[in-house]
Motif scaffolding. Structure first.
Motif, PDB file in Angstrom:
ATOM      1  N   PHE A 299       1.024  -1.335  -0.137  1.00 44.93           N
ATOM      2  CA  PHE A 299      -0.063  -0.013   0.016  1.00 44.93           C
ATOM      3  C   PHE A 299       0.868   1.203   0.057  1.00 44.93           C
ATOM      4  CE2 PHE A 299      -2.565  -3.227   2.249  1.00 44.93           C
ATOM      5  CZ  PHE A 299      -3.349  -3.530   1.417  1.00 44.93           C
ATOM      6  N   THR A 300       2.034   1.227  -0.498  1.00 47.89           N
ATOM      7  CA  THR A 300       2.944   2.367  -0.658  1.00 47.89           C
ATOM      8  C   THR A 300       2.497   3.076  -1.844  1.00 47.89           C
ATOM      9  OG1 THR A 300       4.607   1.119  -1.982  1.00 47.89           O
ATOM     10  CG2 THR A 300       4.900   1.200   0.376  1.00 47.89           C
ATOM     11  N   PRO A 301       2.690   4.389  -2.011  1.00 43.17           N
ATOM     12  CA  PRO A 301       2.487   5.235  -2.905  1.00 43.17           C
ATOM     13  C   PRO A 301       3.334   4.666  -4.438  1.00 43.17           C
ATOM     14  CG  PRO A 301       2.993   6.794  -1.335  1.00 43.17           C
ATOM     15  CD  PRO A 301       3.277   5.388  -1.101  1.00 43.17           C
ATOM     16  N   GLN A 302       4.355   4.196  -4.161  1.00 45.01           N
ATOM     17  CA  GLN A 302       5.083   3.787  -5.267  1.00 45.01           C
ATOM     18  C   GLN A 302       4.390   2.580  -6.108  1.00 45.01           C
ATOM     19  OE1 GLN A 302       6.180   4.244  -2.297  1.00 45.01           O
ATOM     20  NE2 GLN A 302       7.557   5.986  -2.596  1.00 45.01           N
ATOM     21  N   ALA A 303       3.923   1.787  -4.984  1.00 45.29           N
ATOM     22  CA  ALA A 303       3.210   0.636  -5.447  1.00 45.29           C
ATOM     23  C   ALA A 303       2.028   0.896  -6.196  1.00 45.29           C
ATOM     24  CB  ALA A 303       2.955  -0.575  -4.581  1.00 45.29           C
ATOM     25  N   GLU A 304       1.146   1.900  -5.732  1.00 47.13           N
ATOM     26  CA  GLU A 304      -0.035   2.329  -6.550  1.00 47.13           C
ATOM     27  C   GLU A 304       0.420   3.059  -7.753  1.00 47.13           C
ATOM     28  OE1 GLU A 304      -4.254   4.414  -5.235  1.00 47.13           O
ATOM     29  OE2 GLU A 304      -2.312   5.400  -4.534  1.00 47.13           O
ATOM     30  N   GLN A 305       1.544   3.790  -7.877  1.00 48.03           N
ATOM     31  CA  GLN A 305       1.748   4.515  -9.025  1.00 48.03           C
ATOM     32  C   GLN A 305       2.039   3.528 -10.170  1.00 48.03           C
ATOM     33  OE1 GLN A 305       5.758   6.466  -9.546  1.00 48.03           O
ATOM     34  NE2 GLN A 305       4.694   8.346  -9.917  1.00 48.03           N
ATOM     35  N   GLY A 306       2.994   2.447  -9.523  1.00 47.74           N
ATOM     36  CA  GLY A 306       3.512   1.379 -10.599  1.00 47.74           C
ATOM     37  C   GLY A 306       2.041   0.753 -11.264  1.00 47.74           C
ATOM     38  N   ALA A 307       1.047   0.367 -10.361  1.00 44.22           N
ATOM     39  CA  ALA A 307       0.010  -0.219 -11.011  1.00 44.22           C
ATOM     40  C   ALA A 307      -1.093   0.589 -11.639  1.00 44.22           C
ATOM     41  CB  ALA A 307      -0.862  -0.905  -9.729  1.00 44.22           C
ATOM     42  N   LEU A 308      -0.981   1.822 -11.369  1.00 46.07           N
ATOM     43  CA  LEU A 308      -1.785   2.774 -12.155  1.00 46.07           C
ATOM     44  C   LEU A 308      -1.107   2.761 -13.598  1.00 46.07           C
ATOM     45  CD1 LEU A 308      -4.255   4.532 -12.098  1.00 46.07           C
ATOM     46  CD2 LEU A 308      -2.951   6.188 -10.864  1.00 46.07           C
ATOM     47  N   LEU A 309       0.473   3.030 -13.593  1.00 42.03           N
ATOM     48  CA  LEU A 309       0.786   3.072 -14.762  1.00 42.03           C
ATOM     49  C   LEU A 309       0.570   1.949 -15.849  1.00 42.03           C
ATOM     50  CD1 LEU A 309       4.021   4.931 -13.880  1.00 42.03           C
ATOM     51  CD2 LEU A 309       1.902   5.986 -14.791  1.00 42.03           C
ATOM     52  N   ALA A 310       0.449   0.730 -15.174  1.00 46.53           N
ATOM     53  CA  ALA A 310       0.517  -0.500 -16.011  1.00 46.53           C
ATOM     54  C   ALA A 310      -1.009  -0.555 -16.311  1.00 46.53           C
ATOM     55  CB  ALA A 310       0.477  -1.551 -14.876  1.00 46.53           C
ATOM     56  N   ALA A 311      -1.749  -0.109 -15.638  1.00 45.46           N
ATOM     57  CA  ALA A 311      -3.337  -0.064 -16.236  1.00 45.46           C
ATOM     58  C   ALA A 311      -3.688   0.808 -17.322  1.00 45.46           C
ATOM     59  CB  ALA A 311      -4.420   0.514 -15.107  1.00 45.46           C
ATOM     60  N   ILE A 312      -2.716   1.825 -17.230  1.00 47.52           N
ATOM     61  CA  ILE A 312      -2.972   2.910 -18.469  1.00 47.52           C
ATOM     62  C   ILE A 312      -2.223   2.137 -19.719  1.00 47.52           C
ATOM     63  CG2 ILE A 312      -1.819   4.879 -19.425  1.00 47.52           C
ATOM     64  CD1 ILE A 312      -2.217   6.216 -16.582  1.00 47.52           C
ATOM     65  N   ASP A 313      -1.003   1.695 -19.589  1.00 47.40           N
ATOM     66  CA  ASP A 313      -0.365   0.946 -20.634  1.00 47.40           C
ATOM     67  C   ASP A 313      -1.753  -0.239 -21.284  1.00 47.40           C
ATOM     68  OD1 ASP A 313       1.882   2.200 -20.374  1.00 47.40           O
ATOM     69  OD2 ASP A 313       2.597   0.714 -19.320  1.00 47.40           O
ATOM     70  N   LYS A 314      -2.214  -1.026 -20.259  1.00 48.06           N
ATOM     71  CA  LYS A 314      -3.357  -1.968 -20.903  1.00 48.06           C
ATOM     72  C   LYS A 314      -4.353  -1.245 -21.749  1.00 48.06           C
ATOM     73  CE  LYS A 314      -6.282  -5.587 -19.229  1.00 48.06           C
ATOM     74  NZ  LYS A 314      -5.528  -6.960 -19.809  1.00 48.06           N
ATOM     75  N   ALA A 315      -4.769  -0.140 -21.138  1.00 56.44           N
ATOM     76  CA  ALA A 315      -6.065   0.521 -21.843  1.00 56.44           C
ATOM     77  C   ALA A 315      -5.337   1.096 -23.192  1.00 56.44           C
ATOM     78  CB  ALA A 315      -6.376   1.741 -21.110  1.00 56.44           C
ATOM     79  N   MET A 316      -4.066   1.637 -23.587  1.00 54.89           N
ATOM     80  CA  MET A 316      -3.610   2.242 -24.405  1.00 54.89           C
ATOM     81  C   MET A 316      -3.323   1.230 -25.343  1.00 54.89           C
ATOM     82  SD  MET A 316      -3.082   5.400 -24.026  1.00 54.89           S
ATOM     83  CE  MET A 316      -1.729   6.027 -25.268  1.00 54.89           C
ATOM     84  N   ALA A 317      -2.915  -0.186 -25.061  1.00 54.75           N
ATOM     85  CA  ALA A 317      -2.549  -1.227 -25.838  1.00 54.75           C
ATOM     86  C   ALA A 317      -4.063  -1.836 -26.625  1.00 54.75           C
ATOM     87  CB  ALA A 317      -1.933  -2.341 -25.213  1.00 54.75           C
ATOM     88  N   GLY A 318      -5.220  -1.920 -25.487  1.00 56.10           N
ATOM     89  CA  GLY A 318      -6.353  -2.347 -26.000  1.00 56.10           C
ATOM     90  C   GLY A 318      -6.960  -1.167 -27.103  1.00 56.10           C
ATOM     91  N   ARG A 319      -6.794  -0.233 -26.856  1.00 59.77           N
ATOM     92  CA  ARG A 319      -7.601   0.711 -27.816  1.00 59.77           C
ATOM     93  C   ARG A 319      -6.658   0.934 -28.939  1.00 59.77           C
ATOM     94  NH1 ARG A 319     -12.171   2.119 -29.425  1.00 59.77           N
ATOM     95  NH2 ARG A 319     -12.186   0.887 -27.262  1.00 59.77           N
ATOM     96  N   THR A 320      -5.357   0.680 -28.940  1.00 64.81           N
ATOM     97  CA  THR A 320      -4.652   0.387 -30.347  1.00 64.81           C
ATOM     98  C   THR A 320      -5.076  -0.523 -31.030  1.00 64.81           C
ATOM     99  OG1 THR A 320      -2.705   1.586 -29.293  1.00 64.81           O
ATOM    100  CG2 THR A 320      -2.389   0.358 -31.121  1.00 64.81           C
ATOM    101  N   ARG A 321      -5.155  -1.801 -30.548  1.00 65.29           N
ATOM    102  CA  ARG A 321      -5.695  -3.026 -31.214  1.00 65.29           C
ATOM    103  C   ARG A 321      -7.024  -2.940 -31.813  1.00 65.29           C
ATOM    104  NH1 ARG A 321      -3.860  -5.486 -26.658  1.00 65.29           N
ATOM    105  NH2 ARG A 321      -6.091  -5.719 -25.723  1.00 65.29           N
ATOM    106  N   LEU A 322      -7.820  -1.758 -31.405  1.00 66.21           N
ATOM    107  CA  LEU A 322      -9.285  -1.694 -31.854  1.00 66.21           C
ATOM    108  C   LEU A 322      -9.532  -0.681 -32.987  1.00 66.21           C
ATOM    109  CD1 LEU A 322     -11.424  -2.096 -28.708  1.00 66.21           C
ATOM    110  CD2 LEU A 322     -11.206  -3.643 -30.479  1.00 66.21           C
ATOM    111  N   SER A 323      -8.315   0.327 -32.907  1.00 66.45           N
ATOM    112  CA  SER A 323      -8.417   1.449 -33.889  1.00 66.45           C
ATOM    113  C   SER A 323      -7.994   0.983 -35.163  1.00 66.45           C
ATOM    114  CB  SER A 323      -7.358   2.366 -33.556  1.00 66.45           C
ATOM    115  OG  SER A 323      -7.764   2.887 -32.112  1.00 66.45           O
ATOM    116  N   PRO A 324      -8.758   1.620 -36.194  1.00 67.48           N
ATOM    117  CA  PRO A 324      -8.220   1.160 -37.527  1.00 67.48           C
ATOM    118  C   PRO A 324      -6.894   1.873 -38.084  1.00 67.48           C
ATOM    119  CG  PRO A 324      -9.679   3.311 -37.513  1.00 67.48           C
ATOM    120  CD  PRO A 324      -9.656   2.716 -36.095  1.00 67.48           C
TER     121      PRO A 324
END
Length: 324
Positions: A299-324
Motif C-alpha cells: 500500500f505504498t504510493p510507489q506500488a500504487e503508481q506502478g499499478a496505475l501506470l500498468a493499467a494505463i498501458d493496458k488501456a492504450m494497448a487495448g484501444r490501439t488494437r481496436l483502432s483502424p
C-alpha cells in the motif's frame, strides 16, 4: 499525456472517491502526465479518460466513447458498482464496463465479483497511504477506532453495538470518526453516544485528527457490508494498526484469505468475541499487528503508481488494437 479524470465527488469533498482522484492526479503528474479532475464531462478531448464509477459516470462514459472513439478509456469499479449497481442497474453499469478498454478494481477479489466476460480487462490498483506518525497508545484504556462516514454501506455502529456485549471489566471504548450522510444517521449516532458509555462519535474530522486517532487506538474495526477496497485499510496497514474486519470480499481482497481478524458481517456477537480476544490476548493482538505490518508494502504510493501506470498501458494497448 493529457488525462481527464471524472468523479462525482466535488472539490473539497472528503468522500473516498475524491481522495482517490486527487491522489491519482499527484501520482500521475509525478510520472510526467497532466491530469484534469472534472465532475461533469463537457466533451473536451484528451489523450486518456478515466471514469471513477461505472454507474454514476455512465452518461459521461457513453458521451466520451461516442465523441472520441479512438481514445483510451479506463473505468474504475467502486464497491457500489460491484456489489450494488451492477445488480440494480445492470444495463448502465455493464455498458460502462463494456465500453472501457481497461477496468480497475481496488482489491484482489474483484475478478470473482464481476461477470467473467469482463475479467480480461481487469487490473488491480491497491490504494496507497502515506506513512503516518508512530503510535502514541496510552497504557490505560483500550480504544478501538472506526473511521468512515455514517451510511448504510459502512454499518458504522456495529462496533458500538458489539461493545455493549463486553464484560463490565472491559476497558474498550469505541471512537467513531466520520460524517453522517443523513439526518437519520446523525440522530442514530447521537442517540447511541448518549445511551452507550463505551461509544464516542467525533463527527467529521481532518486528516491530522484521523492520524492522531489511529496512533492512540489499539485496533481499528471496519464493519462495512460492502467495500470496493477501503483506503482506511491501507492507512491502518501502513500504521501497523491491527484491523478487525467484516468478512466481505472487499476486505478479504486487501487483507488475504487467511487473515485471522475477520468477523461475520453484521454479527454483533462475533465482533464482540474478537474485540474481547484482542483486549485479553496480547498474542492475538500481536498476530494482527504483525500481519498488517507484513501487508504494508502493498500500500505504498510507489506500488500504487506502478499499478496505475500498468493499467494505463493496458488501456492504450487495448484501444490501439481496436483502432483502424
Amino acid at each position: 499525456m493529457n488525462i481527464t479524470l471524472i468523479t462525482p465527488a466535488p472539490p473539497g469533498s472528503r468522500a473516498g472517491n475524491r481522495a482517490t482522484a486527487e491522489r491519482w492526479r499527484q501520482l500521475l503528474e509525478e510520472a510526467g502526465h497532466w491530469v484534469a479532475i472534472v465532475t461533469e464531462y463537457q466533451g473536451e478531448p484528451c489523450d486518456l479518460f478515466i471514469a471513477l464509477h461505472a454507474w454514476r459516470s455512465h452518461d459521461a462514459v457513453v458521451q466520451f466513447r461516442v465523441q472520441h472513439p479512438h481514445t483510451p478509456l479506463i473505468v474504475v469499479l467502486t464497491g457500489t458498482d460491484i456489489y450494488d449497481h451492477q445488480y440494480r442497474f445492470p444495463d448502465a453499469t455493464h455498458e460502462s464496463m463494456t465500453l472501457a478498454d481497461c477496468l480497475i478494481g481496488l482489491h484482489d477479489r474483484v475478478d470473482q465479483d464481476i461477470p467473467e466476460r469482463f475479467t480480461n480487462k481487469l487490473m488491480t490498483v491497491l490504494q496507497s497511504a502515506d506513512l503516518p506518525p508512530g503510535p502514541e497508545r496510552p497504557e490505560n484504556g483500550f480504544d478501538i477506532c472506526v473511521i468512515g462516514h455514517l451510511r448504510d454501506e459502512k454499518d458504522p455502529l456495529r462496533a458500538a453495538w458489539a461493545a455493549k456485549q463486553l464484560p463490565q471489566t472491559s476497558r474498550i471504548r469505541v471512537i467513531n470518526a466520520g460524517k453522517a450522510h443523513t439526518p437519520e444517521w446523525e440522530q442514530k449516532a447521537l442517540s447511541e453516544q448518549q445511551s452507550n458509555p463505551r461509544f464516542q462519535w467525533l463527527g467529521e474530522v481532518d486528516k491530522s485528527a484521523i492520524h492522531q486517532l489511529m496512533s492512540q487506538s489499539r485496533a481499528m474495526v471496519i464493519s462495512s457490508v460492502m467495500e470496493g477496497g477501503a483506503n482506511v485499510v491501507s492507512e491502518a496497514c501502513r500504521a501497523g494498526l491491527p484491523i478487525i474486519a467484516s468478512d466481505i470480499s472487499g476486505n478479504i481482497g486487501l487483507l488475504g484469505d487467511d487473515y485471522p481478524g475477520y468477523f461475520h458481517v453484521g454479527d454483533d456477537t462475533d465482533l464482540a468475541r474478537l474485540l474481547q480476544r484482542a483486549e485479553e490476548s496480547a498474542d492475538f493482538l500481536g498476530e494482527l499487528s504483525g500481519r498488517v505490518t507484513e501487508l504494508a508494502s502493498r500500500f505504498t504510493p510507489q506500488a500504487e503508481q506502478g499499478a496505475l501506470l500498468a493499467a494505463i498501458d493496458k488501456a492504450m494497448a487495448g484501444r490501439t488494437r481496436l483502432s483502424p
